[in-house]
Scaffold this motif. Structure first.
Motif, PDB file in Angstrom:
ATOM      1  N   UNK A 204      36.335   0.515  54.863  1.00 12.85           N
ATOM      2  CA  UNK A 204      36.877   0.054  56.131  1.00 12.85           C
ATOM      3  C   UNK A 204      37.910   1.014  56.689  1.00 12.85           C
ATOM      4  N   UNK A 205      37.984   1.063  57.995  1.00 16.33           N
ATOM      5  CA  UNK A 205      38.937   1.964  58.648  1.00 16.33           C
ATOM      6  C   UNK A 205      39.939   1.238  59.540  1.00 16.33           C
ATOM      7  N   UNK A 206      39.657  -0.008  59.929  1.00 18.11           N
ATOM      8  CA  UNK A 206      40.523  -0.731  60.866  1.00 18.11           C
ATOM      9  C   UNK A 206      40.775  -2.151  60.379  1.00 18.11           C
ATOM     10  N   UNK A 207      41.937  -2.667  60.744  1.00 22.09           N
ATOM     11  CA  UNK A 207      42.254  -4.082  60.617  1.00 22.09           C
ATOM     12  C   UNK A 207      42.722  -4.559  61.985  1.00 22.09           C
ATOM     13  N   UNK A 230      45.897   3.144  54.292  1.00 20.17           N
ATOM     14  CA  UNK A 230      45.114   4.078  55.091  1.00 20.17           C
ATOM     15  C   UNK A 230      44.337   3.426  56.216  1.00 20.17           C
ATOM     16  N   UNK A 231      44.454   2.093  56.345  1.00 20.97           N
ATOM     17  CA  UNK A 231      43.802   1.404  57.446  1.00 20.97           C
ATOM     18  C   UNK A 231      44.584   1.615  58.737  1.00 20.97           C
ATOM     19  N   UNK A 232      43.885   1.717  59.846  1.00 23.94           N
ATOM     20  CA  UNK A 232      44.522   1.730  61.152  1.00 23.94           C
ATOM     21  C   UNK A 232      44.616   0.283  61.644  1.00 23.94           C
ATOM     22  N   UNK A 233      45.606   0.027  62.493  1.00 19.06           N
ATOM     23  CA  UNK A 233      45.922  -1.350  62.884  1.00 19.06           C
ATOM     24  C   UNK A 233      45.803  -1.524  64.390  1.00 19.06           C
ATOM     25  N   UNK A 234      44.964  -2.473  64.798  1.00 12.36           N
ATOM     26  CA  UNK A 234      44.935  -2.951  66.181  1.00 12.36           C
ATOM     27  C   UNK A 234      45.626  -4.303  66.197  1.00 12.36           C
ATOM     28  N   UNK A 235      46.525  -4.506  67.144  1.00 14.65           N
ATOM     29  CA  UNK A 235      47.360  -5.699  67.168  1.00 14.65           C
ATOM     30  C   UNK A 235      47.158  -6.466  68.466  1.00 14.65           C
ATOM     31  N   UNK A 236      46.914  -7.772  68.351  1.00 21.71           N
ATOM     32  CA  UNK A 236      46.922  -8.666  69.511  1.00 21.71           C
ATOM     33  C   UNK A 236      48.157  -9.545  69.386  1.00 21.71           C
ATOM     34  N   UNK A 237      49.054  -9.448  70.360  1.00 19.70           N
ATOM     35  CA  UNK A 237      50.336 -10.125  70.276  1.00 19.70           C
ATOM     36  C   UNK A 237      50.849 -10.414  71.672  1.00 19.70           C
ATOM     37  N   UNK A 238      51.946 -11.171  71.733  1.00 22.07           N
ATOM     38  CA  UNK A 238      52.587 -11.414  73.018  1.00 22.07           C
ATOM     39  C   UNK A 238      53.731 -10.445  73.263  1.00 22.07           C
ATOM     40  N   UNK A 239      54.052  -9.617  72.263  1.00 29.93           N
ATOM     41  CA  UNK A 239      55.188  -8.708  72.365  1.00 29.93           C
ATOM     42  C   UNK A 239      54.806  -7.414  73.080  1.00 29.93           C
ATOM     43  N   UNK A 240      55.756  -6.838  73.788  1.00 30.75           N
ATOM     44  CA  UNK A 240      55.569  -5.494  74.328  1.00 30.75           C
ATOM     45  C   UNK A 240      56.475  -4.495  73.626  1.00 30.75           C
ATOM     46  N   UNK A 245      54.847  -3.931  67.112  1.00 23.42           N
ATOM     47  CA  UNK A 245      54.169  -3.017  68.030  1.00 23.42           C
ATOM     48  C   UNK A 245      54.329  -1.580  67.563  1.00 23.42           C
ATOM     49  N   UNK A 246      55.511  -1.262  67.040  1.00 21.57           N
ATOM     50  CA  UNK A 246      55.763   0.097  66.563  1.00 21.57           C
ATOM     51  C   UNK A 246      54.843   0.476  65.408  1.00 21.57           C
ATOM     52  N   UNK A 247      54.495  -0.495  64.568  1.00 19.26           N
ATOM     53  CA  UNK A 247      53.667  -0.219  63.394  1.00 19.26           C
ATOM     54  C   UNK A 247      52.179  -0.132  63.733  1.00 19.26           C
ATOM     55  N   UNK A 248      51.773  -0.657  64.879  1.00 14.56           N
ATOM     56  CA  UNK A 248      50.352  -0.707  65.235  1.00 14.56           C
ATOM     57  C   UNK A 248      49.893   0.611  65.844  1.00 14.56           C
ATOM     58  N   UNK A 249      48.628   0.939  65.620  1.00 14.69           N
ATOM     59  CA  UNK A 249      48.029   2.098  66.294  1.00 14.69           C
ATOM     60  C   UNK A 249      47.679   1.753  67.734  1.00 14.69           C
ATOM     61  N   UNK A 250      47.252   0.516  67.946  1.00 15.36           N
ATOM     62  CA  UNK A 250      46.913   0.026  69.282  1.00 15.36           C
ATOM     63  C   UNK A 250      47.458  -1.386  69.401  1.00 15.36           C
ATOM     64  N   UNK A 251      48.129  -1.685  70.504  1.00 19.88           N
ATOM     65  CA  UNK A 251      48.657  -3.032  70.733  1.00 19.88           C
ATOM     66  C   UNK A 251      48.142  -3.561  72.063  1.00 19.88           C
ATOM     67  N   UNK A 252      47.517  -4.725  72.019  1.00 17.19           N
ATOM     68  CA  UNK A 252      47.047  -5.422  73.218  1.00 17.19           C
ATOM     69  C   UNK A 252      47.893  -6.682  73.372  1.00 17.19           C
ATOM     70  N   UNK A 253      48.451  -6.885  74.557  1.00 20.36           N
ATOM     71  CA  UNK A 253      49.384  -7.993  74.736  1.00 20.36           C
ATOM     72  C   UNK A 253      48.811  -9.067  75.655  1.00 20.36           C
ATOM     73  N   UNK A 254      49.117 -10.308  75.298  1.00 23.41           N
ATOM     74  CA  UNK A 254      48.740 -11.463  76.113  1.00 23.41           C
ATOM     75  C   UNK A 254      49.795 -12.535  75.900  1.00 23.41           C
ATOM     76  N   UNK A 255      50.338 -13.067  76.983  1.00 24.70           N
ATOM     77  CA  UNK A 255      51.414 -14.037  76.892  1.00 24.70           C
ATOM     78  C   UNK A 255      50.952 -15.370  76.340  1.00 24.70           C
TER      79      UNK A 255
END
Length: 307
Positions: A204-207, A230-240, A245-255
C-alpha cells in the motif's frame, strides 16, 4: 459552568411552531482570507484556528483573554497580527468585529425565527457548508488527482477514530465495491500502527484519514504513524490549519454542522462521495467489472426484496 456541549444542547432546544429561519452568513471564509498566503508558526496557526472556530466571541476578546484561551503569550498575539500586515492586535480586531457581527446580524424578526426553529437554522448552516464545498470543488483537479492515487494504492487503508468512525466505515464499505483491497482502521494505538504497517508491507502507498471534531490526539498519532511507515496521507477534515493538516500530504476540507448538540456531516459526506467517484473514474474498467460482480452476488443471494 456548563460544558460547551451542554451549552449547545441548551441553545439548540427545539420549541414548537415558528417560521423558516433565514440563511446565516458564512464569515469563516472571510476570516480565512485574512490568513491566506502568510507563513504562520505553529503558535500562530493555533491563534488563527481559534479565531475561525470562535469568531463571534473571539473578535471581542482583549489581547490578554485571547492569549489565555489559545494558550500563547500576549506578544505572540501581537506578532501574529503584525505578520498579517496589521499594526497590532487592535487593528486586526477592528477588522474581525464587523465580520463577527455579520454572523449574528439580520433583522430582529430573523433572529427570532432562528430562536423559534433551531432545526431549520441547523439546516441553513449545513447549506452554507455545502456551498463552501461547492466552491472548493469548482476546480476538480485536486479531487481527481487524489482519487487516482487512492485507486492505485493496493491495499488502500481507511482510517477513522472516535466520532470519525462512521465516515470511515461508509467510505470503506463503498470503496470495497470498486477497489480490490480496502482495509479499515478504527482503533488507535498499537492496533492502528500494526494495521498501517501491514498495509505498507503489503504494497500500500496511501491511507485516507478522516478527522472530525473533536479532533483526538490519537488521530494525530495514527497519522504520524502512517507517515513513519512510508504511507502517504490524504486527510478529510473540517480544519484548514493545525498539526493534522501539517502532517497530511493532501488535505480536503468540508465544514461540519455544529448548531445542534451533536455535529452533523452533510458536507464531509458529499466530499467522501466525490472522492469515491474520482476513484471510480480512475479505473473505469475495474470499476465496471467489480460492480457487475456485486450485482451478480446480490442476485444469487437475493439481497433485494421482490414484489
Amino acid at each position: 459552568m456548563p460544558s460547551g456541549q451542554q451549552a449547545r444542547a441548551q441553545a439548540a432546544a427545539i420549541t414548537p411552531g415558528g417560521k423558516a429561519a433565514g440563511h446565516e452568513p458564512a464569515p469563516a471564509d472571510r476570516v480565512r482570507a485574512l490568513f491566506g498566503g502568510h507563513r504562520l508558526s505553529p503558535g500562530q496557526r493555533r491563534i488563527a484556528q481559534y479565531l475561525i472556530d470562535h469568531l463571534t466571541e473571539a473578535a471581542f476578546l482583549s489581547i490578554t483573554d485571547l492569549a489565555e484561551r489559545v494558550g500563547v503569550s500576549q506578544p505572540s498575539v501581537t506578532r501574529f497580527a503584525t505578520s498579517l500586515g496589521f499594526s497590532g492586535y487592535p487593528a486586526l480586531r477592528d477588522v474581525l468585529q464587523p465580520i463577527a457581527l455579520s454572523a449574528v446580524a439580520g433583522s430582529p424578526e430573523t433572529r427570532e425565527q432562528i430562536r423559534r426553529n433551531e432545526l431549520q437554522a441547523a439546516v441553513d448552516a449545513e447549506i452554507e457548508n455545502l456551498e463552501s464545498l461547492r466552491r472548493l470543488l469548482a476546480d476538480t483537479n485536486q479531487v481527481l488527482d487524489i482519487g487516482r492515487e487512492l485507486a492505485r494504492s493496493v491495499p488502500l487503508t481507511i482510517l477513522g477514530l472516535r466520532i470519525s468512525v462512521s465516515l470511515a466505515e461508509y467510505f470503506a464499505y463503498a470503496a470495497r465495491r470498486i477497489h480490490p483491497d480496502v482495509r479499515l482502521v478504527t482503533r488507535g494505538g498499537s492496533v492502528a500502527y500494526d494495521g498501517l504497517l501491514q498495509s505498507r508491507a503489503a504494497g500500500g502507498t496511501w491511507v485516507l484519514a478522516f478527522a472530525m471534531p473533536r479532533h483526538a490526539n490519537e488521530t494525530l498519532a495514527a497519522v504520524r504513524a502512517a507517515r513513519s511507515t512510508g504511507l502517504r496521507v490524504a486527510l478529510i477534515t473540517d480544519l484548514t490549519l493545525g498539526p493534522l493538516v501539517d502532517e497530511a500530504d493532501v488535505a480536503l476540507t468540508a465544514g461540519t454542522g455544529s448548531r445542534l448538540v451533536f455535529d452533523s456531516y452533510a458536507a464531509p459526506g458529499v466530499l467522501s462521495a466525490a472522492v469515491l467517484q474520482a476513484m471510480a473514474d480512475a479505473d473505469p474498467e475495474r470499476t465496471q467489472a467489480r460492480l457487475e460482480g456485486y450485482e451478480q452476488v446480490a442476485d444469487q443471494h437475493k439481497f433485494f426484496l421482490e414484489d
